[in-house]
Design a protein around this motif. Structure first.
Motif, short mmCIF file in Angstrom:
data_model
loop_
_atom_site.label_atom_id
_atom_site.label_comp_id
_atom_site.label_asym_id
_atom_site.label_seq_id
_atom_site.Cartn_x
_atom_site.Cartn_y
_atom_site.Cartn_z
N ARG A 1 83.76 95.11 -28.12
CA ARG A 1 83.14 95.92 -27.07
C ARG A 1 81.70 96.26 -27.44
NH1 ARG A 1 87.17 98.98 -25.51
NH2 ARG A 1 87.41 97.75 -23.61
N THR B 1 89.65 110.59 -18.44
CA THR B 1 89.60 109.59 -17.37
C THR B 1 90.45 110.04 -16.17
OG1 THR B 1 91.37 108.51 -18.60
CG2 THR B 1 89.19 107.52 -18.76
N THR C 1 89.15 111.20 -12.39
CA THR C 1 89.66 110.48 -11.22
C THR C 1 90.34 111.46 -10.25
OG1 THR C 1 89.99 108.54 -12.59
CG2 THR C 1 91.11 108.53 -10.49
N LEU D 1 91.98 100.88 -30.79
CA LEU D 1 91.53 99.84 -29.88
C LEU D 1 90.10 100.02 -29.40
CD1 LEU D 1 94.64 99.60 -27.51
CD2 LEU D 1 94.15 98.28 -29.53
N ARG E 1 96.75 96.38 -30.39
CA ARG E 1 96.82 96.21 -28.93
C ARG E 1 98.28 95.88 -28.54
NH1 ARG E 1 93.32 96.26 -24.09
NH2 ARG E 1 94.79 95.46 -22.62
N ALA F 1 91.30 108.42 -24.58
CA ALA F 1 91.04 107.51 -23.44
C ALA F 1 91.84 107.91 -22.22
CB ALA F 1 91.41 106.08 -23.84
N THR G 1 81.05 99.00 -18.60
CA THR G 1 81.80 98.64 -19.80
C THR G 1 81.03 97.54 -20.53
OG1 THR G 1 83.97 98.12 -20.70
CG2 THR G 1 83.35 96.93 -18.70
N TRP H 1 92.59 94.59 -34.32
CA TRP H 1 92.62 95.06 -32.92
C TRP H 1 93.83 94.44 -32.19
CZ3 TRP H 1 91.99 91.54 -28.81
CH2 TRP H 1 92.06 92.14 -27.54
N ARG I 1 90.33 92.90 -23.10
CA ARG I 1 90.09 94.29 -23.48
C ARG I 1 90.18 95.24 -22.30
NH1 ARG I 1 87.49 94.97 -29.27
NH2 ARG I 1 88.39 97.03 -29.09
N ARG J 1 80.59 94.22 -23.48
CA ARG J 1 81.14 93.12 -24.27
C ARG J 1 80.03 92.67 -25.22
NH1 ARG J 1 84.99 94.75 -22.13
NH2 ARG J 1 86.73 93.65 -21.17
N CYS K 1 92.00 97.88 -19.63
CA CYS K 1 92.68 99.14 -19.98
C CYS K 1 94.19 98.95 -20.13
CB CYS K 1 92.41 100.17 -18.88
SG CYS K 1 93.26 101.72 -19.18
N PRO K 2 94.75 99.23 -21.33
CA PRO K 2 96.19 99.08 -21.48
C PRO K 2 96.96 100.23 -20.83
CG PRO K 2 95.21 99.85 -23.53
CD PRO K 2 94.08 99.65 -22.57
N PRO L 1 88.09 98.94 -11.77
CA PRO L 1 88.07 100.28 -12.38
C PRO L 1 88.73 100.32 -13.75
CG PRO L 1 89.69 100.19 -10.63
CD PRO L 1 88.95 98.90 -10.58
N PHE L 2 89.60 99.35 -14.05
CA PHE L 2 90.25 99.32 -15.36
C PHE L 2 89.75 98.14 -16.20
CE2 PHE L 2 93.26 101.60 -12.61
CZ PHE L 2 93.51 102.73 -13.38
N GLY L 3 88.63 97.55 -15.80
CA GLY L 3 88.10 96.40 -16.54
C GLY L 3 88.96 95.16 -16.30
N HIS L 4 88.69 94.12 -17.07
CA HIS L 4 89.45 92.87 -16.96
C HIS L 4 89.50 92.18 -18.31
CE1 HIS L 4 90.16 92.40 -12.67
NE2 HIS L 4 88.96 92.88 -12.45
#
Ligand code: HEM
Length: 537
Positions: free
Chosen positions: A118, A350, A354, A135, A148, A346, A414, A144, A482, A416, A484-485, A476-479
């Motif tokens: 990240r 958040t 929201t 993570l 994960r 995390a 976010t 990681w 990495r 990378r 969001c778990p 909204p949760f990325g892709h």
């Protein structure tokens, strides 16, 4: 006789200079270094630049302020400089990408993707132990991956989803009980951001490690002007409460280690803070490791069948799930500790932000609130307890959540980063070590993909909406690897909260003309949200 000064003139000049150097010169030197460093990076990479501005704010090292304005759509960088442009961050080249067209490599779902990191390591992240554990900022890819896997597997079992729904409902009932003390027509102002913050903290305490905390209780005492005495709470000898306090200190420590460069940690004044936060980190670690050891012992005392059965005395919370993975390479206590910590860091802010953005938007659009409440009442009724099987029957409620996250993504940008490999994006060459900042908040408001992009229209997320927009236009949760778990967990939690609270209450904004009050750190945090709470007929 020849004096020593005359005999060694150069030596004495040097000595004189050194003796005059004091702390202020060092600070000025450091400041100049910060100013120059980004320009150095900029020119070093010049031949491979995508069109973009020279990093504008002077101290490019902390371009976080510029990033903050971009993240909150206050500054339209892409309109001025294009959908790919350059700034610097943490003294390093940072390329801001504001279009989903260029995200294929960065959001790749492949385990071999070079963009599994990240952000680059800073001394602060190392001090926090986040470079190799957990993570969020873990740069050690094998470690990681290991974490994960555990993190994700622990959040997935049906028993965990059942349990987290149950705890969310219990916390909702607690908050409703406190709010029932608000007198009708009292026009009492309620700081909803503080209430939701304490709610998510208590709830996460239960879900993560089974500790019953007292954030909401304290909030209620403040609200009713009861004198909040630390001693009253201490008397309860509540372990959850100690943990809650340590975590809130930890949040301050995070800010310190991320934003204060290591070179300053030994400076007078700052060194006291550095020592204090170091002690907090040690104390918190000891506390968590002890907790984990006890739970391990408890699990050992039961046999395997018992642990997974309904009669087990061991609670099936996130901590138990992490410990009982039943694989050969079980996570170590340090890894478990960091995963639990990250579940809090995390997962609480958040959700709070929201929830506040949803309440804000619904208060401004009563017609959508009406439709959502009708859906909730028709599926669950006014007084029944919501169960996990009800959740899939609330498409409009889900659309409200998605539309709120489109307009106000908690993680507006976010990142990378690949330290190993150069890359080619949109015909531009980027050297390894470039940070890519993905401007989600801008992408979410692009009129090419979303009609009337600044308006709150939940209906756009009904039916087969995924087929109507390009890949990565809503993230909204990325892709990718990495992403969001906690996505499913967060969506479940938010739906349960909306369904339980909105059928009883409605919220009116104290200052309806004010914009939503968000403060950008590395994520968007709600800074103030004042409402009047009214009981629904
Ligand atoms: C509304 C709530 C939430 C939102 C909007 C959200 C959003 C995000 C986003 C955008 C990322 C970065 C994804 C990327 O870079 O592709 C992320 C990462 C992460 N989130 Fe969430 N999140 C939420 C709730 C949660 C919860 C409840 C948890 C814990 C249970 C959680 C745990 C994490 C972790 C551990 C990461 C880092 C993953 C990694 O680097 O491998 N999040 N989240």
């Amino acid at each position: 006789m020849v004096s020593l000064t005359e005999q060694y003139p150069i030596l004495f000049t040097v000595y004189n200079l050194i003796s005059k150097i004091n702390i202020y010169y060092i600070l000025i030197g450091f400041f100049i270094y910060l100013v120059i460093r980004p320009y150095f990076y900029y020119f070093k990479n010049r031949n491979s630049l995508a069109p973009g501005p020279l990093p504008l704010p002077l101290i490019g090292h902390w371009n976080i302020f510029l990033i903050g304005d971009v993240a909150q759509n206050k500054y339209n960088l892409s309109e001025k400089y294009g959908e790919i442009c350059d700034i610097t961050m943490f003294g390093q080249r940072c390329v801001i990408i504001s279009s989903p067209k260029y995200l294929k490599e960065l959001f790749s779902p492949s385990v071999y993707s070079p963009f599994l990191r990240r952000l680059p390591l800073t001394s602060g992240f190392i001090e926090l132990g986040m470079d190799k554990e957990g993570l969020l900022l873990n740069c050690d890819i094998p470690k990681w991956r290991h974490n994960r896997k555990f993190f994700q597997q622990s959040l997935s079992p049906p028993s965990f989803i059942e349990l987290s729904t149950k705890y969310t409902v219990e916390c909702c009932e607690e908050i409703i009980n406190y709010w029932s003390h608000i007198k009708e027509d009292s026009n009492q102002i309620v700081k909803l951001d503080e209430w939701f913050r304490s709610f998510t903290s208590d709830m996460m305490g239960l879900v993560a490690s089974g500790s019953k905390e007292t954030s909401m209780k304290i909030q209620f005492m403040k609200f009713t002007n009861q004198i909040y005495k630390e001693k009253d709470i201490e008397k309860e000898q509540n372990r959850g409460e100690i943990y809650r306090r340590l975590r809130s200190e930890y949040a301050d420590a995070l800010g310190f280690y991320i934003f204060v460069p290591k070179i300053l940690w030994n400076f007078p004044g700052i060194s006291i803070a550095a020592k204090y936060y170091k002690n907090i980190l040690n104390y918190l670690t000891d506390f968590e490791i002890q907790f984990i050891k006890e739970r391990k012992q408890q699990i050992k005392n039961e046999n395997d069948d018992e642990v997974s059965s309904q009669n087990s005395k061991v609670r099936p919370d996130f901590l138990t799930m992490l410990i009982t993975q039943n694989t050969e390479d079980d996570p170590s206590p340090d890894e478990i500790k960091q995963n639990i910590r990250e579940m809090f860091s995390a997962g609480t802010g958040t959700t709070t932000t929201t929830l506040c953005s949803i309440v804000y938007l619904l208060a401004k659009h009563p017609e959508h609130e009406k439709r959502m409440v009708e859906e909730i009442l028709s599926v669950i009724g006014k007084d029944n307890r919501i169960t996990s099987s009800d959740l899939s029957k609330l498409p409009f409620t889900e659309a409200v959540i998605n539309e709120s996250m489109r307009l106000y993504p908690v993680v507006p940008i976010t990142y990378r980063y690949s330290p190993d490999q150069d890359t080619q994006i949109a015909n531009y060459h980027f050297n390894k070590d470039t940070i890519f900042a993905i401007n989600l908040s801008h992408i979410h408001r692009n009129e090419e993909y979303f009609d009337k992009p600044d308006q709150f229209i939940p209906e756009r997320f009904l039916g087969k909406w995924k087929e109507t927009i390009p890949q990565f236009a809503f993230s909204p949760f990325g892709h990718g690897m990495r992403s969001c778990p906690g996505k499913n967990f967060a969506m479940t939690e938010i739906k349960v909260i909306l369904a339980t609270i909105y059928r009883k209450y409605t919220f009116k904004l104290v200052n309806p003309d004010e914009p939503l009050q968000l403060k950008f750190t590395l994520v968007n945090d709600i800074s103030k949200m004042e409402v009047y709470i009214e009981k629904r007929e």
